[in-house]
Design an enzyme around this catalytic site. Structure first.
Site, PDB file in Angstrom:
ATOM      1  N   ARG A 195     -13.165 -17.868  11.293  1.00 40.07           N
ATOM      2  CA  ARG A 195     -11.778 -17.830  10.823  1.00 40.07           C
ATOM      3  C   ARG A 195     -10.891 -18.732  11.674  1.00 40.07           C
ATOM      4  NH1 ARG A 195     -10.162 -12.039   8.185  1.00 40.07           N
ATOM      5  NH2 ARG A 195     -12.097 -11.731   7.030  1.00 40.07           N
ATOM      6  N   GLU A 200     -16.540  -5.843   7.504  1.00 42.46           N
ATOM      7  CA  GLU A 200     -15.989  -6.600   6.375  1.00 42.46           C
ATOM      8  C   GLU A 200     -15.972  -8.095   6.685  1.00 42.46           C
ATOM      9  OE1 GLU A 200     -11.505  -7.334   5.201  1.00 42.46           O
ATOM     10  OE2 GLU A 200     -12.074  -5.250   4.815  1.00 42.46           O
ATOM     11  N   ASN A 234      -3.050  -0.102  10.388  1.00 38.93           N
ATOM     12  CA  ASN A 234      -4.280  -0.498  11.084  1.00 38.93           C
ATOM     13  C   ASN A 234      -4.003  -0.704  12.571  1.00 38.93           C
ATOM     14  OD1 ASN A 234      -5.901  -0.453   8.780  1.00 38.93           O
ATOM     15  ND2 ASN A 234      -5.289  -2.523   8.214  1.00 38.93           N
ATOM     16  N   MET A 289       0.811  -1.207   0.000  1.00 34.71           N
ATOM     17  CA  MET A 289       0.000   0.000   0.000  1.00 34.71           C
ATOM     18  C   MET A 289       0.847   1.261   0.000  1.00 34.71           C
ATOM     19  SD  MET A 289      -3.288  -1.029   2.374  1.00 34.71           S
ATOM     20  CE  MET A 289      -4.079   0.565   2.152  1.00 34.71           C
ATOM     21  N   LYS A 332     -11.864   2.588  11.377  1.00 34.19           N
ATOM     22  CA  LYS A 332     -11.319   1.544  10.505  1.00 34.19           C
ATOM     23  C   LYS A 332     -11.477   0.163  11.143  1.00 34.19           C
ATOM     24  CE  LYS A 332      -9.010  -0.026   6.904  1.00 34.19           C
ATOM     25  NZ  LYS A 332      -8.540  -1.362   7.232  1.00 34.19           N
TER      26      LYS A 332
END
Length: 306
Positions: A270, A179, A96, A11, A172
């Site tokens: 997960r 998400e 993050n 990024m 975030k």
């Protein structure tokens, strides 16, 4: 404007490219390893091969954006930059990070007369082309100083000041928790289709759903891309990591007495993915590879020893 960026990973390097290609900014790019700095120089940035050189090449009040992984790497970079910077300089954490860490760091930097911004950054490997959604907290004057760079990095209406230190990373964090839930819903749906009595073409179904249906989304477009490359995700192992934000979102939901059952369930799914191999987890692994360039574990083609 003039801005420095430290951390030229997937990024960070693309953010440098987007800033340079606008023709509106002087960008000084730096990284722990020299290779990415050389590449940034070849694309029009000025290079700095150390944090000391990065600070030296910027004029006060400096704006320096850290784009390294959350946790110890971010802590080390911000601590070192705080030793090199001068009063009035602006340090931006675009990783993050946990929002409570950002609150603590803002207080630490404020004691040195340095300004801090926590910039939650979303866009993954597609940010260079489409822009990055930027969720910013911290010093309001610092935000206004770096706003020209934010405007370049983001798509139209894709950045905002959200409040005091930590607000950007808190937003975030919740974004990523949502998400998780969205990925899990798509994954479970495609597994139901895949295991049904019908021989569905999942590439065709995902493409169909994106034409006017209520579940259409960019994630579904990425599912279509993934199925076009590997119709049954045969090459993808159903193993899904979590980056931390899902856990933090669940922790905060518990602190605030919010029954976030979907997000909590998607996080636990997960964990379960690391014990088995389901089609639903293959879908999530493939989607994370599509939007964020996250590593995908491929199914081994080696034959077990007899």
């Amino acid at each position: 404007m003039e801005i420095g960026l430290y951390g030229l990973g997937r990024m960070g390097a693309n953010m440098v490219r987007r800033l340079i290609r606008s023709g509106e900014h002087r960008v000084v790019a730096s990284n722990r390893q020299p290779g990415p700095v050389d590449e940034a120089i070849s694309e029009g940035a000025e290079g700095a091969y150390s944090m000391e050189e990065l600070v030296q090449k910027l004029s006060p009040p400096r704006a320096i954006w850290s784009m390294v992984p959350a946790g110890d790497p971010t802590e080390a970079v911000l601590n070192r930059l705080s030793e090199l910077a001068e009063p009035g300089d602006i340090l931006i954490d675009g990783g993050n990070s946990y929002f409570r860490d950002s609150i603590r760091r803002a207080q630490m930097l404020n004691e040195k007369d340095l300004r801090f911004l926590d910039a939650g950054t979303s866009g993954g490997i597609w940010g260079l082309k489409l822009g990055y959604c930027l969720m910013v907290g911290g010093d309001r004057d610092a935000y206004e100083h770096v706003e020209p760079a934010l405007k370049t990095l983001a798509p139209e209406n894709g950045y905002a000041y959200l409040g005091d230190a930590g607000a950007g990373h808190f937003t975030k964090m919740v974004h990523n928790g949502i998400e998780y839930g969205m990925l899990q819903a798509y994954a479970e749906g495609f597994e139901i289709l895949q295991k049904s009595q019908y021989d569905f073409d999942l590439e065709a179904v995902s493409g169909l759903w994106n034409q006017g249906s209520v579940v259409r989304s960019w994630l579904l477009e990425l599912a279509h891309n993934a199925f076009s490359k590997d119709a049954n995700l045969d090459r993808v192992r159903g193993y899904v990591e979590d980056s931390g934000e899902g856990r933090w979102t669940v922790f905060e939901a518990i602190n605030e007495d919010v029954p976030a059952s979907v997000i909590a369930g998607s996080l636990l799914a997960r964990f379960a993915s690391r014990q088995g191999d389901s089609f639903a987890m293959k879908v999530i692994a493939a989607l994370r590879g599509e939007f964020g360039g996250h590593a995908v574990q491929e199914v081994s083609t080696e034959q077990p020893e007899k």
